[in-house]
Design an enzyme around this catalytic site. Structure first.
Site, mmCIF file in Angstrom:
data_model
loop_
_atom_site.group_PDB
_atom_site.id
_atom_site.type_symbol
_atom_site.label_atom_id
_atom_site.label_comp_id
_atom_site.label_asym_id
_atom_site.label_seq_id
_atom_site.Cartn_x
_atom_site.Cartn_y
_atom_site.Cartn_z
ATOM 1 N N LYS A 116 92.819 70.345 20.522
ATOM 2 C CA LYS A 116 92.411 70.473 19.127
ATOM 3 C C LYS A 116 91.210 69.594 18.791
ATOM 4 O O LYS A 116 90.408 69.932 17.915
ATOM 5 C CB LYS A 116 93.595 70.168 18.202
ATOM 6 C CG LYS A 116 94.635 71.279 18.186
ATOM 7 C CD LYS A 116 95.738 70.990 17.202
ATOM 8 C CE LYS A 116 96.673 72.189 17.059
ATOM 9 N NZ LYS A 116 97.204 72.665 18.332
ATOM 10 N N GLU A 200 93.437 64.402 9.841
ATOM 11 C CA GLU A 200 92.683 65.226 8.904
ATOM 12 C C GLU A 200 93.045 64.862 7.471
ATOM 13 O O GLU A 200 94.202 64.502 7.181
ATOM 14 C CB GLU A 200 92.981 66.713 9.120
ATOM 15 C CG GLU A 200 92.467 67.269 10.423
ATOM 16 C CD GLU A 200 92.832 68.727 10.600
ATOM 17 O OE1 GLU A 200 92.179 69.393 11.415
ATOM 18 O OE2 GLU A 200 93.774 69.192 9.928
ATOM 19 N N GLU A 275 92.882 80.068 12.905
ATOM 20 C CA GLU A 275 93.636 79.639 11.733
ATOM 21 C C GLU A 275 92.771 78.759 10.821
ATOM 22 O O GLU A 275 92.002 77.926 11.294
ATOM 23 C CB GLU A 275 94.896 78.884 12.166
ATOM 24 C CG GLU A 275 95.782 79.715 13.083
ATOM 25 C CD GLU A 275 97.171 79.117 13.257
ATOM 26 O OE1 GLU A 275 97.460 78.091 12.622
ATOM 27 O OE2 GLU A 275 97.959 79.689 14.028
ATOM 28 N N GLU A 289 92.532 75.554 13.689
ATOM 29 C CA GLU A 289 92.691 75.629 15.135
ATOM 30 C C GLU A 289 92.619 77.084 15.552
ATOM 31 O O GLU A 289 92.647 77.990 14.707
ATOM 32 C CB GLU A 289 94.043 75.044 15.571
ATOM 33 C CG GLU A 289 95.239 75.794 15.018
ATOM 34 C CD GLU A 289 96.563 75.180 15.440
ATOM 35 O OE1 GLU A 289 96.555 74.252 16.240
ATOM 36 O OE2 GLU A 289 97.601 75.665 14.961
ATOM 37 N N ASN A 291 94.669 79.660 18.159
ATOM 38 C CA ASN A 291 95.719 79.941 19.130
ATOM 39 C C ASN A 291 95.238 81.101 19.984
ATOM 40 O O ASN A 291 95.078 82.223 19.492
ATOM 41 C CB ASN A 291 97.035 80.287 18.432
ATOM 42 C CG ASN A 291 97.708 79.058 17.867
ATOM 43 O OD1 ASN A 291 97.943 78.091 18.579
ATOM 44 N ND2 ASN A 291 98.003 79.070 16.581
ATOM 45 N N ARG A 293 96.648 82.669 22.379
ATOM 46 C CA ARG A 293 97.656 83.626 22.858
ATOM 47 C C ARG A 293 98.147 84.469 21.688
ATOM 48 O O ARG A 293 97.763 84.266 20.540
ATOM 49 C CB ARG A 293 98.819 82.906 23.552
ATOM 50 C CG ARG A 293 99.282 81.589 22.897
ATOM 51 C CD ARG A 293 100.062 81.753 21.651
ATOM 52 N NE ARG A 293 100.521 80.470 21.108
ATOM 53 C CZ ARG A 293 101.048 80.340 19.904
ATOM 54 N NH1 ARG A 293 101.176 81.381 19.103
ATOM 55 N NH2 ARG A 293 101.439 79.142 19.457
#
Length: 668
Positions: A116, A200, A275, A289, A291, A293
């Protein structure tokens, strides 16, 4: 196209992949651990291979055993599903070494987005806006603390290698900061083998919106619209929907454009999700981030686009180009998905386990399930049992359809979030499309609790159903009372007086004594809070019961379970202890051994740490044991001052909810 695909996963996603493979005429190979020998995905696959003990680190996370199973069964490709090895580079490397196709993106794409910290740096370079924060390499706790204070509380502390809500802490108070850093790093290390953190700034009213992207190995990349996943608890999604409600046209366009820009930057080549956080007030968009998959919530995208995303994954991995261009992808209607997990929402979403005594799915909805009646839910894995998806012409119709279907669904034997999901779907904030990630905290600040029938009514119904379900003879259309099944004599019969059964009913330590009188056509249940007249009959379709209590009729589901009853009645769903009073009191006398100062497991799981030894002095509130369940950690504290008399469980031991962990002897 592949002839055989091995599915390196379990549960509902393994069953989901098998369904698409069957449609394509592809043979499937399942893998399973000791805990999953009788699992549904094992029964559905064409072939199944045992890969190790129950703990995931010894089975589903063993890339070497996955490869061995693929080679032994002639699988040309491996589909990892999500979680486990789906974003692990060692599995991709092993696949490449043995000439097996990995159904997923390239190792380069996974590596760039899997970390990340690195992903945020790449996003910045690509011009994709992110939340202000710290993603530096210096991970010293004092540095992380200083950076959090520089950014300004509240902040989110996140695992760099994380996902699925693991290794995440929100910190609003400086006094909680140091502990949150330690806890997040520990959880991240346990879940991902990487304890690095990033920090964050916390967006005050955030929505969680994500964009589904698809890329092939010929340079084509498109988006398949967006999903809103704002209804969460502990950063784990509970309800997802597509498309996202109440977005301005420019915000929606920004989401799609940023997702495509980042995907093109890394050369993405499968089905993944970018996202974002969207500020509910300003609709500013911030990258969270990617993903790489397949996501758990992909069915809502399938519902509104009419596409099979698993089929797309397989075709892309086989070298085909994307089936559709961007202008050919359409969005029709609205879809909402609810994640049905084995958790007790009324107990802070405590994970539950055990055998499912009865599983019944509603008609008219898509159910992606990995369980059925008789399935055993283990504490070794994620708590997701099924995904329930409704598709309708508009959002309100989809929400009503999903809530009604969940209301008809029956799960007895393990606690689930089903009652909570129904309540959430019917909340005005959700109906209006105003939910943020603060939804649970704002609607239920003290935690969610069901609106249940009054305790006397619930106890009366439980007693009547326990007596009725205890029969061994065929059940008649209408149940008059507990003595109706007796074919011989009836005590007090000549005197025309009602037969009486004394029962003890309760949940946990709270029990009530009831007298059940058998009358003509009904039972009169008498207790300390008055009496209830209860009549029972089988439901017209033969599934369940119809309970009439004091003239008001309700449907019910009931199943005998040892010394209790698995019951669904009105808004109650769970287990109630029921026994003849004489038997209950005898058991209580035999068990009374002064264990009030003992520490027991609050949920099923594995003992991750034991902080005391026999003979140690302890104080009330002192952390004695750390319990791990489904990758989440719970600190268990001493209930009283005293001394450790006995350690009943060792580190690494698997325990059930209620099992003894530490016996505390009263202090001097």
């Amino acid at each position: 196209m592949f002839e055989t695909i091995l599915i390196a996963n379990r549960g509902e996603i393994a069953c989901r992949i098998i369904r698409t493979c069957r449609k394509l005429g592809i043979r499937t190979v399942a893998v399973f651990s000791d805990a999953d020998r009788e699992a549904l995905h094992v029964r559905l696959a064409d072939t199944a291979v045992h890969i190790g003990p129950a703990p995931a680190r010894e089975s589903y996370l063993r890339a070497d055993r996955i490869i061995e199973a693929a080679l032994a069964t002639g699988a040309q490709a491996i589909h990892p599903g999500y979680g486990f090895l789906s974003e692990r580079l060692d599995l991709i490397a092993a696949c490449e070494a043995h000439g097996i196709t990995f159904i997923g993106p390239s190792s380069t794409a996974i590596a760039s987005m899997g970390d990340k910290i690195r992903s945020k740096q790449i996003a910045r370079e690509a011009g994709v806006p992110g939340v202000p924060g710290y993603d530096g390499t210096d991970q010293a706790p004092q540095v992380l603390r200083a950076e959090a204070m520089r950014i300004g509380l509240p902040v989110m502390i996140k695992a760099s290698a994380g996902g699925g809500g693991k290794g995440i802490r929100k910190v609003e108070d400086e006094a909680e900061l140091d502990g949150a850093i330690v806890a997040a790093a520990r959880e991240a290390q346990a879940a991902f083998g990487d304890g690095r953190l990033l920090i964050e700034k916390f967006v005050t009213r955030p929505r969680h919106v994500e964009v589904q992207v698809a890329g092939d190995r010929h340079g084509n990349i498109i988006h398949l619209f967006e999903r809103d996943c704002s209804v969460q608890r502990a950063n784990q999604k509970l309800i997802e929907e597509a498309p996202a409600p109440n977005l301005r046209a420019d915000t929606r366009a920004a989401l799609h454009d940023n997702a495509l820009r980042l995907s093109r930057t890394i050369g993405y080549d499968n089905l993944g999700t970018v996202e974002f956080l969207v500020d509910a007030e300003t609709q500013d968009v911030f990258f969270l981030e990617m993903n790489t998959r397949l996501q758990v919530e992909h069915p809502v995208t399938e519902a509104v686009t009419g596409l099979d995303l698993v089929e797309w994954q397989i075709r892309i991995a086989a070298g085909e180009t994307l089936p559709l261009a961007q202008d050919k992808v359409t969005c029709s209607g609205h879809a909402i998905e609810a994640r049905l997990t084995a958790e007790r929402a009324d107990e802070g979403f405590r994970p539950d386990s055990g055998m499912i005594g009865l599983w019944r799915e509603p008609a008219g909805l898509r159910i992606d399930s990995g369980v059925t009646t008789g399935s055993v839910i283990s504490s070794h894995y994620d708590s997701l049992l099924a995904k329930v998806i409704a598709h309708a012409p508009d959002r309100l119709a989809a929400a009503r359809k999903l809530a009604a279907g969940l209301d008809q669904m029956v799960v007895l034997g393990t606690g689930t979030v089903r009652p909570f999901l129904i309540d959430a779907l019917r909340q005005p904030a959700f109906a209006d499309g105003r939910a943020t990630t603060l939804f649970l905290k704002e609607i239920w600040p003290d935690g969610w609790q069901p609106t249940q029938a009054a305790e006397p009514e619930l106890s009366a119904a439980a007693a009547a159903l326990w007596l009725a379900t205890g029969r061994t003879a065929a059940l008649p259309e209408r149940i008059a009372g507990p003595w109706q099944s007796l074919a011989g004599f009836r005590l007090l019969g000549p005197a025309q007086r009602p037969a009486i059964t004394h029962v003890s009913v309760g949940r946990g330590a709270d029990r009530v004594r009831l007298r059940v009188q058998s009358h003509d056509g009904f039972l009169r249940v008498l207790g300390p809070n008055g009496s209830r007249d209860v009549a029972l009959r089988r439901a017209d379709d033969g599934n369940g019961w119809v309970v009439q209590c004091d003239g008001v009729t309700w449907p019910a589901q009931a199943l005998r379970d040892g010394d209790g009853l698995l019951l669904r009645y009105r808004d109650f769903e769970g287990r109630i202890s029921v026994a003849l009073t004489i038997e209950a009191e005898a058991a209580t006398r035999s068990e009374s051994s002064g264990q009030g100062g003992s520490l027991r497991a609050a949920m099923p799981g594995t003992v991750a740490a034991m902080h005391v030894a026999e003979g140690d002095a302890v104080a009330a509130g002192q952390v004695l044991v750390v319990l791990e369940s489904m990758k989440l950690f719970m600190e268990l504290k001493s209930p009283a001052d005293g001394r450790v008399g006995r350690i009943a469980a060792t580190v690494g031991a698997t325990v059930a909810a209620g099992d003894m962990l530490v016996e505390i002897e009263a202090g001097d």
